[in-house]
Design a protein around this motif. Structure first.
Motif, PDB file in Angstrom:
ATOM      1  N   ILE A 115       0.858  -1.193   0.000  1.00 30.64           N
ATOM      2  CA  ILE A 115       0.000   0.000   0.000  1.00 30.64           C
ATOM      3  C   ILE A 115       0.894   1.243   0.000  1.00 30.64           C
ATOM      4  O   ILE A 115       1.715   1.418   0.905  1.00 30.64           O
ATOM      5  N   HIS A 136       3.080  -1.328   4.058  1.00 29.41           N
ATOM      6  CA  HIS A 136       2.669  -0.023   3.575  1.00 29.41           C
ATOM      7  C   HIS A 136       3.839   0.955   3.561  1.00 29.41           C
ATOM      8  O   HIS A 136       4.727   0.895   4.392  1.00 29.41           O
ATOM      9  N   TRP A 158      -1.224  -0.689  -4.245  1.00 23.40           N
ATOM     10  CA  TRP A 158      -2.439   0.115  -4.085  1.00 23.40           C
ATOM     11  C   TRP A 158      -1.987   1.530  -3.754  1.00 23.40           C
ATOM     12  O   TRP A 158      -1.241   1.731  -2.789  1.00 23.40           O
TER      13      TRP A 158
END
Ligand code: PLP
Length: 362
Positions: A115, A136, A158
Motif C-alpha cells: 500500500i 505499507h 495500491w
C-alpha cells in the motif's frame, strides 16, 4: 483515585500542557468551519423528504446487518442511483465515510500486496491500513517521483490519495497518478470526501470521467451532500469482495433506511445545484483576493504552534466567526492551523469581514 483514573488524569493533563486537549463546544458564529459546502444540511427539500418518508411508514432502524435482515430496498435503490450518478459499475453504501474507508483499506489489499499512501490521507484510511497486514509505504505529499519509484520496485500496489486534501485544501495530481497506476498495473483509491458535490460535472467529483478498471472512489455523504454516509464506487468484483470481507460492513447494523432515502434525494439536488456551486466558487475567488491561496473552499492558515492556533481561533470566535484550530495529531507536528472553509450560504460581507479580522490578528 484508582490507578486507571490516575492514568487518564495524567494523560489529559499532558494534552492540556501540550495545547492538544480537545473539548466539545456548540456551533456558534458565522459558519467558516463546516463541510456543508452547498448549504444542503438545512435544505427544505431534504427535510420534506424525511417527513414524507416517515409519514409513509418508513421504519426507523434497519434491524440488522445488510447480510441478514437489514438490507432495505432504500439501500439498494440508492446504490443503483449512485453508480449511475458517479459513472461506476457498482456502489456500496456505508453509514459514514470513516467506515467506508476503513472497509476498503482493511479488506481489499492482500497480505502480500503493497500500500502506497500519501502522507496527508485521512485517519480513516490510515486506520484501515493499520488493520491490514499488507506492507505499507508512506509517500511524501503529492510526490509523483516517489510514487513512481515505489511502483517500479514493487508488484501488486495500491495507491491511496484524497482528491482534495481535507486539512490543506490542495488537489492530488489525479491524472498523473492514474497514468502511473495504469503503467504499473496498480489500484488507485481516491477519497473524494471534499470534492463530492463541488467539483466535476454536477459535483460528481474530480475522478469523474477518468477511465480505469483499477479505480475505486469513496464519496462521503455528510459533507456537501448534507446527510451522512459513505458510498464506495468500484467495479462489481470489488464491491462483492467488500460485501464478503469488510468487517465494518458485515458485523454492523445497516444504515438507517432514512439515511439512504435522504442521500438519494441529495444526489438529485446535487445534480441540479450548479447555482450553489457557482456561488461557492465566487466566494472562493473573493477569498483569494484577500487571504486565500487555496484552489478549493478549504483554506488553511498555518500558524505552526498549537497555542498560537488556539489563540487565533479564540480571537476570531470572539469576533463572531466559527473557526477552529486544528492541531497534531490531525495535522503534522509544527503545522497547527486555522482551517477555514467556505460554503455557498455565506455573504460577500462575511468573507470581507473575516479578511479584515485575519489582517488584525496577523
Ligand atoms: C478526507 C476525509 N475522508 C473521510 C472522512 C470521514 O467521513 P465521515 O465524516 O462521513 O465519516 C472525512 C471526515 O472528516 C474526511 O475529511
Amino acid at each position: 483515585m484508582t490507578q486507571l483514573t490516575a492514568t487518564f488524569t495524567s494523560t489529559l493533563a499532558k494534552l492540556k500542557e501540550e495545547g492538544r486537549f480537545r473539548a466539545l463546544s456548540p456551533a456558534a458564529g458565522i459558519d467558516f468551519s463546516s463541510n456543508d459546502y452547498l448549504g444542503f444540511k438545512s435544505h427544505p427539500a431534504l427535510r420534506q423528504t424525511a417527513i414524507a418518508a416517515f409519514e409513509a411508514d418508513l421504519e426507523t432502524g434497519a434491524g440488522g446487518s445488510r447480510l441478514l435482515r437489514g438490507n432495505h430496498p432504500a439501500h439498494e435503490k440508492l446504490e443503483q442511483e449512485a453508480a449511475a450518478f458517479f459513472g461506476t459499475e457498482t456502489a456500496l453504501f456505508f453509514a459514514n465515510g470513516f467506515l467506508a474507508n476503513h472497509a476498503l483499506m482493511s479488506a481489499l489489499p492482500a497480505p502480500h500486496d503493497i500500500i502506497l499512501f500519501d502522507a496527508l490521507i485521512h485517519a480513516s484510511l490510515r486506520d484501515g491500513i493499520q488493520a491490514n497486514p499488507a506492507k505499507h509505504i508512506r509517500i511524501m505529499h503529492n510526490d509523483l517521483n516517489a510514487y513512481e519509484d515505489a511502483l517500479s520496485k514493487n508488484k501488486n500496489c495500491w495507491v491511496v490519495v484524497e482528491s482534495i486534501y481535507s486539512m490543506d485544501g490542495d488537489l492530488a495530481p489525479l491524472h498523473d497518478l492514474l497514468k502511473l497506476c495504469k503503467k504499473y498495473n496498480a489500484y488507485l483509491i481516491v477519497d473524494e470526501a471534499h470534492a463530492t458535490g463541488i467539483f466535476g460535472d454536477k459535483g460528481k467529483g474530480l475522478t469523474h470521467g477518468l477511465q480505469c478498471e483499477h479505480l475505486i472512489t469513496v464519496h462521503t455523504c455528510g459533507k456537501a451532500l448534507g446527510v451522512a454516509g459513505g458510498l464506495v464506487c468500484a467495479p462489481d468484483i470489488i464491491i462483492q469482495t467488500l460485501i464478503n470481507k469488510a468487517r465494518s460492513f458485515i458485523y454492523s447494523t445497516a444504515p438507517m433506511p432514512i439515511q439512504a432515502v435522504l442521500v438519494s434525494k441529495a444526489l438529485e439536488l446535487c445534480a441540479a445545484a450548479d447555482q450553489q456551486r457557482a456561488r461557492l466558487f465566487e466566494l472562493c475567488d473573493l477569498a483569494r483576493q484577500h487571504f486565500s491561496s487555496s484552489p478549493s473552499p478549504i483554506i488553511p492558515v498555518i500558524l505552526g504552534d498549537e497555542q498560537k492556533a488556539l489563540q487565533a481561533a479564540a480571537t476570531l470566535q470572539a469576533k463572531g466567526f466559527d473557526i477552529r484550530a486544528i492541531r497534531p495529531p490531525t495535522v503534522p507536528q509544527g503545522s497547527s492551523r486555522l482551517r477555514i472553509t467556505l460554503n455557498a450560504t455565506l455573504r460577500n460581507e462575511d468573507v470581507v469581514a473575516l479578511a479584515n479580522a485575519l489582517q488584525e490578528i496577523a
